[in-house]
Design a protein around this motif. Structure first.
Motif, PDB file in Angstrom:
ATOM      1  N   ALA A  63       0.823  -1.210   0.000  1.00  9.27           N
ATOM      2  CA  ALA A  63       0.000   0.000   0.000  1.00  9.27           C
ATOM      3  C   ALA A  63       0.855   1.257   0.000  1.00  9.27           C
ATOM      4  CB  ALA A  63      -0.929   0.000   1.215  1.00  9.27           C
ATOM      5  N   ASN A  64       1.910   1.273   0.793  1.00  8.24           N
ATOM      6  CA  ASN A  64       2.753   2.468   0.905  1.00  8.24           C
ATOM      7  C   ASN A  64       3.538   2.738  -0.370  1.00  8.24           C
ATOM      8  OD1 ASN A  64       1.866   2.843   3.542  1.00  8.24           O
ATOM      9  ND2 ASN A  64       3.588   1.728   4.435  1.00  8.24           N
ATOM     10  N   VAL A  65       4.107   1.678  -0.962  1.00  9.45           N
ATOM     11  CA  VAL A  65       4.889   1.858  -2.184  1.00  9.45           C
ATOM     12  C   VAL A  65       3.996   2.370  -3.311  1.00  9.45           C
ATOM     13  CG1 VAL A  65       6.153   0.630  -3.990  1.00  9.45           C
ATOM     14  CG2 VAL A  65       6.704   0.232  -1.589  1.00  9.45           C
ATOM     15  N   THR A  66       2.782   1.860  -3.402  1.00 10.14           N
ATOM     16  CA  THR A  66       1.857   2.334  -4.431  1.00 10.14           C
ATOM     17  C   THR A  66       1.593   3.820  -4.291  1.00 10.14           C
ATOM     18  OG1 THR A  66       0.791   0.170  -4.545  1.00 10.14           O
ATOM     19  CG2 THR A  66      -0.436   2.030  -5.430  1.00 10.14           C
ATOM     20  N   MET A  67       1.271   4.257  -3.095  1.00  9.02           N
ATOM     21  CA  MET A  67       1.011   5.678  -2.865  1.00  9.02           C
ATOM     22  C   MET A  67       2.258   6.511  -3.113  1.00  9.02           C
ATOM     23  SD  MET A  67      -1.172   8.037  -2.026  1.00  9.02           S
ATOM     24  CE  MET A  67      -2.555   7.262  -1.165  1.00  9.02           C
TER      25      MET A  67
END
Length: 537
Positions: free
Chosen positions: A480-484
């Motif tokens: 989730a963090n890498v996508t954002m």
């Protein structure tokens, strides 16, 4: 955030000695807040009584320095994790230490609504609000200053395009809520102080950590209630039995000369995390050659909309913070930021109004193509309430009412969020560009996910510090963090170029987000934290 998604989705390819003396938080009878009226905005109408004084000291006791979990960092994300652990049946029996030198953690403070808003704020998403409601902290936010907003307008300095978002587009009452960081911290602390939960604040800094062997080397040692004996019947000294008992714990040494032991250490100590450094967890990072200038400004009218205009040097955002106040987050070059931080108040007000209004280019105007796309979206059944909303002029700034602050912008991501008996959350694991206000929301997502993973581990008898358990948290949050982070970084780069064809592509992205209903709803759901991935699902 919503503007970032609109651009990237349309392009698709730009895609912390034993028995130390510490402060222990005890339940103290609840007292009313000093706020005369709940925080600003249409959704804030609760009233509370005003007591004569606004601060209490927390009771001081002695406490054995052995804990299940040690949270290094008592900021917003660290406190949120402690509150989450105290709210889950499987974890609320755990002994949790919070290591932070901030003296405010030893007080019960009530923030007054009629004070000038602080310049450091966060835009919390509906998903974060739901998390705060689950852990019992949102009721304290509601009794302090906060400002919901149900509309957002994003536009380009070229005047070629704009996008308006309305909470009604996705059947919601708000898009988000702007809250001062000190209000979020105070609300979490007040919530934690009310919990029937074994939590201990160590008012100090972490200086070192040492990792003992996972299992006692004295394999013949056994433990029985009421005595300390080995299998051979020999009585162990207090020091020896204590050492064996601590062999599988992490030892944390503090700046006040004290030490404590924990099964799991959580690094919630920010971008320059000492926990991350000691644990040897590597990072990838780069600077943006940009700085953000932040401050609180005043208008003649109340603001209920979040405004963001993209300029050649970076975006400027005007965020409602209640009453007639708004928060400015203005991205620019480092030299520009020093100049804007030091200029006179009158000159700064003029500069802000120039950046939000008539500077760099004209206001976006509706064209024949816009009207055609508007009709087409309704005919195809893809229209949204904001599709028919035309560009609005943001309110003029009249005064600067807080200190102006500037800080450099960078991206940082830890290669690993976890190692044996150590895990990172919040800015200790990742930092992002502030253009979408998503940084703290990612941190709260970390806190929520880690608390649930710990609960699941306890359910099946897993050790708190076992790497396989901590990797479950890492797997969930890293994706989730890498996508954002990728979306925000790509968007920052896309708006760092001032070139005709690129300007036209950005304008097309704004128009797509304005008139293509499914795209707009997808962008909003992802930005609000209610959809896991930024693609249609």
């Amino acid at each position: 955030m919503m503007a970032a998604l609109s651009t990237l989705l349309v392009k698709r390819g730009i895609a912390r000695k034993l028995v130390p003396i510490v402060y222990t938080l005890h339940v103290i009878p609840r007292r009313n807040f000093c706020n005369a009226v709940a925080g600003g905005g249409a959704h804030s109408n609760q009233r509370v009584e005003k007591p004569q004084d606004c601060e209490e000291k927390v009771e001081v006791t002695t406490k054995s320095g052995q804990h299940d979990i040690a949270i290094v960092g008592g900021g917003m994300v660290g406190l949120a994790l402690a509150c989450a652990l105290s709210s889950i049946p499987l974890t609320k029996h755990l002994s949790v230490a919070i290591i932070d030198s901030n003296p405010a953690l030893g007080l019960r403070t009530w923030l007054k609504k009629d004070d000038i808003p602080d310049s450091r704020v966060s835009t919390v998403t509906p998903a974060t609000i739901s998390f705060f409601e689950e852990i019992g902290a949102w009721e304290y936010v509601k009794q302090q200053r906060h400002a919901f907003f149900d509309q957002m307008q994003v536009w380009d300095y070229t005047g070629l395009g704009y996008t308006r978002y309305n909470a009604r587009d996705v059947g919601k009452e708000c898009l988000g809520c702007v809250v001062e960081n000190k209000v979020l911290c105070n609300s979490l602390l007040l919530c934690l102080q009310e919990k029937d939960f074994e939590k201990t604040v160590y008012p100090a800094r972490l200086t070192s950590m040492s990792f003992q062997s996972k299992y006692p080397s004295a394999g013949t040692a056994t433990y029985q209630a009421g005595n300390k004996s080995t299998s051979s019947g020999t009585t162990l000294s207090d020091d020896t039995s204590e050492q064996i008992h601590h062999d599988h714990l992490v030892k944390l040494d503090l700046s006040n000369g004290k030490s404590l032991h924990a099964k799991l250490v959580v690094g919630a100590d920010g971008a320059k995390s000492h926990v991350r450094e000691i644990a040897g967890l590597k990072t990838t990072c780069w600077n943006y050659s940009q700085s953000a200038v932040i401050c609180t400004v005043e208008h003649t009218v109340e603001n209920h909309c979040a405004w963001q205009r993209f300029l050649p040097s970076g975006p400027i955002a005007l965020l409602p913070i209640g009453d007639k106040f708004s928060n400015i987050v203005w991205t620019m070059g480092p030299e520009e930021s020093l100049h804007h931080k030091s200029m006179s108040e009158d000159d700064f007000v003029k500069a802000v109004n120039h950046a939000l209004h008539y500077g760099y280019g004209p206001y976006p105007q509706s064209s024949i193509l816009d009207r055609y796309m508007e009709r087409f979206s309704w005919v195809t059944g893809h229209g949204t309430p904001s599709t028919t909303e035309y560009f609005e002029v943001p309110p003029k700034v009249t005064n600067v009412v807080s200190e102006r602050m500037a800080f450099p912008l960078s991206l940082m991501h830890a290669h690993d969020y976890a190692s044996e008996q150590v895990v990172l959350i919040g800015d200790a694991a990742h930092t992002v560009h502030p253009l979408a206000g998503q940084g703290v929301n990612l941190g709260f997502g970390d806190a929520s996910a880690l608390a649930k993973v710990i609960a699941e581990g306890l359910k099946v008898g897993t050790d708190l510090g076992q790497l396989s358990l901590l990797k479950q948290y890492e797997k969930e949050r890293k994706a989730a963090n890498v996508t954002m982070m990728a979306i925000l970084d790509g968007f920052q780069k896309a708006y760092s170029v001032d070139l005709g064809p690129i300007n036209l592509l950005r304008a097309a992205a704004f128009h797509g987000a304005q008139y293509i209903g499914p795209l707009k709803k997808n962008i909003m759901s992802y930005a609000m934290g209610e959809q896991k991935w930024p693609l249609f699902s």
